[in-house]
Design an enzyme around this catalytic site. Structure first.
Site, short mmCIF file in Angstrom:
data_model
loop_
_atom_site.label_atom_id
_atom_site.label_comp_id
_atom_site.label_asym_id
_atom_site.label_seq_id
_atom_site.Cartn_x
_atom_site.Cartn_y
_atom_site.Cartn_z
N HIS A 72 -28.21 12.30 5.64
CA HIS A 72 -28.72 11.00 6.11
C HIS A 72 -27.81 10.40 7.18
O HIS A 72 -27.77 9.19 7.35
CB HIS A 72 -28.88 10.04 4.93
CG HIS A 72 -29.90 10.52 3.95
ND1 HIS A 72 -31.26 10.48 4.18
CD2 HIS A 72 -29.75 11.12 2.74
CE1 HIS A 72 -31.90 11.00 3.15
NE2 HIS A 72 -31.00 11.40 2.26
N ASN A 114 10.09 -13.15 -7.73
CA ASN A 114 8.93 -12.29 -7.51
C ASN A 114 7.70 -13.16 -7.71
O ASN A 114 7.59 -13.84 -8.72
CB ASN A 114 8.94 -11.14 -8.53
CG ASN A 114 7.65 -10.35 -8.52
OD1 ASN A 114 7.04 -10.17 -7.48
ND2 ASN A 114 7.24 -9.89 -9.69
N GLY A 115 6.78 -13.15 -6.74
CA GLY A 115 5.58 -13.97 -6.85
C GLY A 115 5.36 -14.75 -5.57
O GLY A 115 5.96 -14.44 -4.53
N CYS A 166 7.59 -7.78 -5.53
CA CYS A 166 9.01 -7.45 -5.53
C CYS A 166 9.45 -7.11 -6.95
O CYS A 166 8.70 -7.30 -7.90
CB CYS A 166 9.82 -8.66 -5.09
SG CYS A 166 9.18 -9.42 -3.60
N LYS A 215 -6.76 9.87 -2.51
CA LYS A 215 -5.43 10.50 -2.69
C LYS A 215 -5.00 11.17 -1.40
O LYS A 215 -3.86 11.04 -0.97
CB LYS A 215 -5.48 11.58 -3.78
CG LYS A 215 -5.53 11.17 -5.21
CD LYS A 215 -4.30 10.51 -5.75
CE LYS A 215 -4.30 9.05 -5.50
NZ LYS A 215 -5.02 8.16 -6.33
N LYS A 227 3.14 -0.16 -5.14
CA LYS A 227 2.75 0.24 -6.49
C LYS A 227 1.90 -0.82 -7.16
O LYS A 227 0.96 -0.52 -7.87
CB LYS A 227 3.98 0.55 -7.33
CG LYS A 227 3.67 1.22 -8.64
CD LYS A 227 3.08 2.60 -8.43
CE LYS A 227 2.48 3.20 -9.68
NZ LYS A 227 1.57 4.31 -9.37
N ARG A 260 8.37 -1.17 -6.84
CA ARG A 260 7.69 -2.47 -6.72
C ARG A 260 7.80 -3.04 -5.31
O ARG A 260 7.21 -4.08 -5.00
CB ARG A 260 8.30 -3.48 -7.71
CG ARG A 260 8.15 -3.09 -9.16
CD ARG A 260 8.73 -4.16 -10.04
NE ARG A 260 8.02 -5.41 -9.90
CZ ARG A 260 6.91 -5.72 -10.55
NH1 ARG A 260 6.39 -4.88 -11.39
NH2 ARG A 260 6.32 -6.89 -10.36
N GLU A 290 -4.00 8.61 1.21
CA GLU A 290 -2.77 7.88 0.86
C GLU A 290 -1.51 8.68 1.14
O GLU A 290 -0.54 8.14 1.65
CB GLU A 290 -2.78 7.51 -0.63
CG GLU A 290 -3.71 6.39 -0.97
CD GLU A 290 -3.83 6.19 -2.46
OE1 GLU A 290 -4.08 5.05 -2.87
OE2 GLU A 290 -3.71 7.15 -3.23
N TRP A 295 9.14 -6.52 -1.17
CA TRP A 295 7.97 -6.05 -0.43
C TRP A 295 7.42 -7.31 0.21
O TRP A 295 6.90 -8.19 -0.47
CB TRP A 295 6.96 -5.43 -1.40
CG TRP A 295 5.69 -4.95 -0.77
CD1 TRP A 295 4.50 -5.62 -0.69
CD2 TRP A 295 5.47 -3.68 -0.15
NE1 TRP A 295 3.57 -4.84 -0.07
CE2 TRP A 295 4.13 -3.65 0.27
CE3 TRP A 295 6.28 -2.57 0.08
CZ2 TRP A 295 3.58 -2.54 0.92
CZ3 TRP A 295 5.71 -1.47 0.71
CH2 TRP A 295 4.39 -1.47 1.12
N GLU A 334 -12.27 9.45 -5.25
CA GLU A 334 -10.87 9.29 -5.66
C GLU A 334 -9.99 10.36 -5.01
O GLU A 334 -8.87 10.08 -4.57
CB GLU A 334 -10.78 9.32 -7.20
CG GLU A 334 -9.40 9.52 -7.78
CD GLU A 334 -8.35 8.48 -7.34
OE1 GLU A 334 -8.70 7.49 -6.68
OE2 GLU A 334 -7.16 8.72 -7.64
#
Ligand code: F6R
Length: 606
Positions: free
Chosen positions: A499, A100-101, A2, A480, A601, A27, A483, A74, A476
């Protein structure tokens, strides 16, 4: 995960708190809320949805008061509901908090408080804290003492901000294992998870360390140590990010803006002082075995590192995904682990750091967010200076990390006498030229890439393939694509195709090949063989290729032309072009590019 924010001012703060929420939305964005103190009374508004949606419902700007707290959520404990969103009142409604946490012992505290008659309105871990302070205040009759006594009972990670009717001019805030910064201005002070929340108001900031707490009024602030409860003085840092950097700058999405930021962020990565590069490079020599660790995109950054150390330093440096590291790698004091993290808050990476530290290994990191947890947990940290990355999907941060990694690999090559100092230094010049090439590619190739994205907009399944260093680049790039488009994109080594995965290839399957220049003949020829295998099964082939490579162009359904540039840096050019391809593909699908589904994020949960 958060974002929290708080402001103490001599003027109304609702509008500024709303801006802070908007700046912190990356966040977490499933719900948000605000509490303000006005004429000795607390008021609170919160709801489910993105910040602008909640604001439309709750009309945050109409709230009165010059002291307030705000939160964007979040969900971790409890579903996405109005009750679970923050802020949370104490039962007597005299204390209100944002957090937050994760409070790992909240159930125990909740049981104790329930036995004393407290009621809980949410399923969150957070709500225990506001009630705990209420309970402690009965004894202490002093807010600061009650706040500290309540914190003493917490286990887990937290950045908390609290306001109370008992002391209506003060924000109380504390930090342990979650980020917290203080912003200082004339007649107004800010507390937040991230400097970005108040960047338009002030650049003067103090980064809190674990077990420090704050008492903040509009015209002064005090920082104290939680254990000794004694005052501390801390250095004020003036951050270089400005308001413009943090805004979209005319682009339709942050993702596009951040892709276009890359010539500058690469230059910033090249300006990281040599001494910092040398310190970390030295660890690769001092220790018997080093590892590169990240997760998601940063794991692929670490994988690129494995190829770079092999090539430039003749050294095998395994790369491991942070989530696998604790169970897989038997580290000891003869090891060194180099971590990568954009946010500096990723849970999996932090757990890997914890394991490495507990086993006595040396730790270092490349991190983007100043003051983040990871930057404080490792022995040595390089701040990559990419500026805020607002789009949830990582682009510019990853490329900058690769540049820094490249510089470290070159330095290790010199230290191991595999590379001459002259050759390593010459690379530096090539990098600076490369930042210009990126600008040129972005400006000249965007139109073609956009065109390809619209031609392939009906494709639902992709294979992304490359060999050698192009393999992690393909991985990568596939991440992307997944996502932002939610399409199936599988990254694999081109040589692996025969294979088994070849079974998937038919006229419906599209393959994107990361093909090097012809001069890189071994990689080129073996990648070409895989292209032939796909063509033989009527699969569609898109590939990066050189303008003058007429032979390959005949084979391809679509070619993505790579301008003639430094062959060693071509993998990075292809990565940037693949970022654009994912972006334009998502644009065609009309998706929420900057906030794609199911991704945050900074992923601070395990
Ligand atoms: C990719 C992405 C994630 C992150 C991963 C690690 O676009 O956003 O895969 O790369 O969660 O995050 P950091 O780098 O913040 O540690």
């Amino acid at each position: 995960m958060c974002g929290i924010s708080a402001i103490a001012s001599h003027k109304p703060v609702a509008a500024k708190l709303l801006t802070a929420l908007q700046n912190l939305e990356y966040r977490g964005y499933d719900s948000c809320g605000m509490a303000l103190l006005h004429e000795g009374q607390l008021s609170l508004r919160k709801n489910v949805g993105a910040v602008d949606e909640v604001d439309a419902l709750e009309k945050f700007r109409k709230m009165e008061g010059s002291l307030g707290i705000a939160h964007t959520r979040w969900a971790t404990h409890g579903g996405v509901t109005k009750e679970n969103s923050h802020p949370h009142y104490s039962n007597d409604k005299k204390f209100v908090i944002v957090h937050n946490g994760i409070l790992s012992n909240y159930q125990q505290i909740q049981r104790d408080l329930k036995s004393k008659g407290y009621r809980f309105l949410s399923e969150t871990d957070t709500e225990v804290f506001s009630n705990l302070v209420q309970e402690e205040y009965k004894q202490a009759e002093n807010v600061e003492t009650a706040f500290c006594n309540a914190i003493d009972k917490l286990q887990g990670s937290y950045a908390i901000a609290m306001i109370t009717t008992h002391q209506p001019d003060t924000i109380f805030a504390v930090k342990k294992d979650s980020p917290l910064v203080l912003g200082i201005n004339d007649g107004v002070n800010y507390v937040s998870s991230d400097i970005n929340a108040f960047i338009a108001e002030t650049r003067d900031t103090i980064i809190l360390d674990d077990m420090e707490y704050l008492l903040v009024k509009n015209d002064n602030y005090v920082i104290k140590n939680l254990l000794t409860r004694k005052e501390k003085s801390k250095q004020v840092i003036t951050v270089q990010w400005d308001r413009q950097t943090a805004q979209m700058g005319g682009f339709s999405h942050y993702m596009l803006k951040e892709i276009f930021d890359q010539p500058q962020t690469v230059r910033n990565a090249l300006h990281v002082p040599n001494e910092q590069i040398q310190t970390i490079a030295g660890k690769f020599i001092e220790k018997e075995q080093s590892f590169c660790v990240g997760v998601g995109t940063t794991y692929y950054v670490a994988m690129v590192g494995t190829y770079l150390f092999s090539k430039y330093a003749n050294l095998y440096v395994p790369s491991i995904s942070a989530d696998e590291f604790p169970t897989l790698i038997p580290v000891n004091k003869d090891n060194h682990v180099l971590f990568f993290s954009q946010s500096g808050e990723t849970y999996d990476t932090r757990m890997a750091i914890r394991k490495a530290r507990n086993c006595g290994a040396a730790t270092s990191a490349v991190v983007n967010v100043v003051g983040s947890s990871i930057s404080q947990e490792v022995d040595d940290c390089i701040f990559q200076g990419s500026g805020p990355e607002i789009c949830v999907v990582s682009t510019k941060a990853a490329v900058s990390q690769i540049i820094i990694l490249w510089r470290i690999a070159l330095e290790v090559g010199v230290l191991r006498n595999h590379l001459s100092r002259k050759d390593a230094d010459a690379f530096q010049g090539r990098f600076f030229k490369f930042s210009e090439t990126i600008g040129q590619v972005l400006n000249e190739e965007s139109g073609f890439i956009r065109d390809l994205a619209s031609k392939t907009s009906r494709v639902r399944n992709w294979l992304f393939m490359g060999k050698g260093i192009y393999y992690p680049i393909a991985l990568e790039s596939a991440l992307k694509m997944k996502e932002v488009t939610y399409l199936h994109a599988e990254g694999l080594p081109a040589g692996f195709l025969k294979h088994g995965t070849l079974a998937m290839v038919d006229e419906e399957m599209y393959s994107l090949f990361f093909l090097p220049y012809k001069d890189d003949s071994d990689l080129y020829n073996s990648t070409l063989m895989s292209i032939e295998e796909v063509k033989a099964r009527n699969g569609k082939v898109v590939a990066f290729c050189a303008e003058d490579d007429d032979e390959i162009k005949k084979l391809l359904d679509f070619g993505l032309i790579i301008p003639k540039t430094d062959p060693e840096l071509t993998p990075l050019i292809q990565l940037i072009m693949a970022q654009l391809f994912s972006y334009y593909s998502a644009l065609n699908l009309g998706l929420n590019i900057d906030k794609p589904r199911n991704l945050a994020k900074s992923v601070t949960v395990g």
